[in-house]
Design an enzyme around this catalytic site. Sequence first.
Site, PDB file in Angstrom:
ATOM      1  N   GLU A  25      31.020 130.283  88.911  1.00 49.53           N
ATOM      2  CA  GLU A  25      30.718 130.606  87.568  1.00 49.53           C
ATOM      3  C   GLU A  25      29.149 131.115  87.410  1.00 49.53           C
ATOM      4  OE1 GLU A  25      30.749 132.135  84.222  1.00 49.53           O
ATOM      5  OE2 GLU A  25      32.782 131.250  84.662  1.00 49.53           O
TER       6      GLU A  25
ATOM      7  N   CYS B 201      41.135 140.917  80.967  1.00 49.67           N
ATOM      8  CA  CYS B 201      41.347 140.999  79.599  1.00 49.67           C
ATOM      9  C   CYS B 201      40.902 142.367  79.251  1.00 49.67           C
ATOM     10  CB  CYS B 201      40.377 140.161  78.757  1.00 49.67           C
ATOM     11  SG  CYS B 201      38.676 140.009  79.395  1.00 49.67           S
TER      12      CYS B 201
ATOM     13  N   CYS C 116      45.751 134.017  56.974  1.00 49.23           N
ATOM     14  CA  CYS C 116      45.761 135.038  58.186  1.00 49.23           C
ATOM     15  C   CYS C 116      46.963 134.505  58.777  1.00 49.23           C
ATOM     16  CB  CYS C 116      44.401 134.850  58.900  1.00 49.23           C
ATOM     17  SG  CYS C 116      44.615 135.550  60.479  1.00 49.23           S
TER      18      CYS C 116
ATOM     19  N   ASP D  75      25.879 134.511  90.771  1.00 48.31           N
ATOM     20  CA  ASP D  75      25.857 136.263  89.911  1.00 48.31           C
ATOM     21  C   ASP D  75      26.990 136.922  90.697  1.00 48.31           C
ATOM     22  OD1 ASP D  75      25.852 138.427  88.576  1.00 48.31           O
ATOM     23  OD2 ASP D  75      23.709 138.873  89.032  1.00 48.31           O
TER      24      ASP D  75
ATOM     25  N   GLN E 196      40.481 130.030  75.979  1.00 50.20           N
ATOM     26  CA  GLN E 196      41.713 130.954  75.538  1.00 50.20           C
ATOM     27  C   GLN E 196      42.385 130.580  74.320  1.00 50.20           C
ATOM     28  OE1 GLN E 196      41.969 133.385  77.272  1.00 50.20           O
ATOM     29  NE2 GLN E 196      41.617 133.014  79.233  1.00 50.20           N
TER      30      GLN E 196
ATOM     31  N   CYS F 270      43.956 143.357  63.013  1.00 50.42           N
ATOM     32  CA  CYS F 270      45.341 143.450  63.617  1.00 50.42           C
ATOM     33  C   CYS F 270      45.641 144.779  63.613  1.00 50.42           C
ATOM     34  CB  CYS F 270      46.520 142.721  62.872  1.00 50.42           C
ATOM     35  SG  CYS F 270      46.567 141.153  63.426  1.00 50.42           S
TER      36      CYS F 270
END
Length: 467
Positions: A350, A425, A178, A377, A300, A91
């Site tokens: 994918e 992301c 945690c 790809d 996720q 963190c």
Amino acid sequence: MANFFKAVVKPKTSKQLLTVSVDKLDMNGVGVARWQNKPLFIFGALPSEEVEVKVIEQKSKYSRAKLISIIKKSDKRIQPQCIHFGLCGGCDLQILDITEQLNFKQQKVSYLFSRCFSAENIAKKIVQQDLPWQAPIKSSPWNYRRKARLGVQFDKKGQVTIGFRQKSTNQLAAIKSCAVLVEPLNKIFPLLKKIMAQLTVKSAIGHIEAIQADIIDSDSQGKIQKDNQIILVIRQLRPMNKADIELWLSNAQQHFWHVIVDDGDKQFPLVPLQKDSSLVLSYELADKSKIYFASSDFIQINHQVNNAMISQALTWLNLSSTDKVLDLFCGLGNFSLALAKQVQIVTGVEGVQVMVDKASKNAEFNIIDNCQFYQADLNSDWLLESWATEHVFDKVLLDPARAGAEQAVRQIAKLKISTVLYVSCDPATLARDSAILIAQGYKLDKMSLMDMFSQTKHVETMVLFTQ
């Protein structure tokens, strides 16, 4: 041939204590001051603070310092909730309340867009004034993470440390709890350390993957669904002996864990399953679809944010029953299944065939027959692939890894798909790919943060482009 050895030069440090004013946070959430006409990076310092520091590293273009004390404190500072903050590298932002964390992340994305757009000669005012920010997607800032890799290190005496990497090193911080892990994963560290101390074969474990998931335990008597189970995947560097197997079995029964062994080649349950039985992991989406996955698969990690992210994607795409949607980097079908319930056809693509097979199975398990999945790809030229030419797509959703989707967005532009939803992301590659789409005639319609990783510097973003 003679060998010449060069002495290792240690970084220059200073015993002198300095008092400096902090101007801003860098991209990693580290405070930045000025000293000797160059940036001085101070972890744990916040903008507008006056701090006392000790220089620990000097380079030609920057220096680093350790925070010693805070002379003038920012009104944005809060007390970190985790006892390991500052040592554990997991963190970065616990000293900021959640609203300020989100402000920092939004400013980070805006800055990257501004820099990238400027390089591409796109009008700066698009970023400075007109970024169409919407409300962020967020969950509880604590106890949200349902999957984590726990490091395991043994010293020469066989003493074990279990935890996460310390900041800027490969050494582990010994973690007792945690605060970002879901219950009861957050309290598992002392239990695992006790087990490690009793192992007869030391140093045989590389790491432990801890997962919370629903499972379906299937045998000859039928299927039993169990929600919110704890799965431990033990990376064994050498085979377990009988005593250590019994030790793990005893603790698994006591704590209601499901233990899987990873020998580097394959994963298998610690207790061999009976013939025709299986142990299947899954999680449920907001629409009650189930995503089935293996312990080694990417999922996720924030369940609440994932469901809200899917819901927002469906809303922003403004789907109709006649739409044909292209889902690139589709993974296990996390978006595909929800999309398929609202449109005519979903084509998921994918890069890994195993994931394609699992996505197909997930559609089959959920009795969804208007999804087709293909392997390709997506960083190559795929415009002439059969799946790309089979339909005229109305909309496209893409959810790439950190490397982004530079080649994919160039080809999306050539297909002239009117609506593009980009789930990112990594804000740097998102900014780069966004500049490509805008240069091809798309406009930024909406964007929002998705706080998948509260308390950390990591940023996830959703952006809608339209023509």
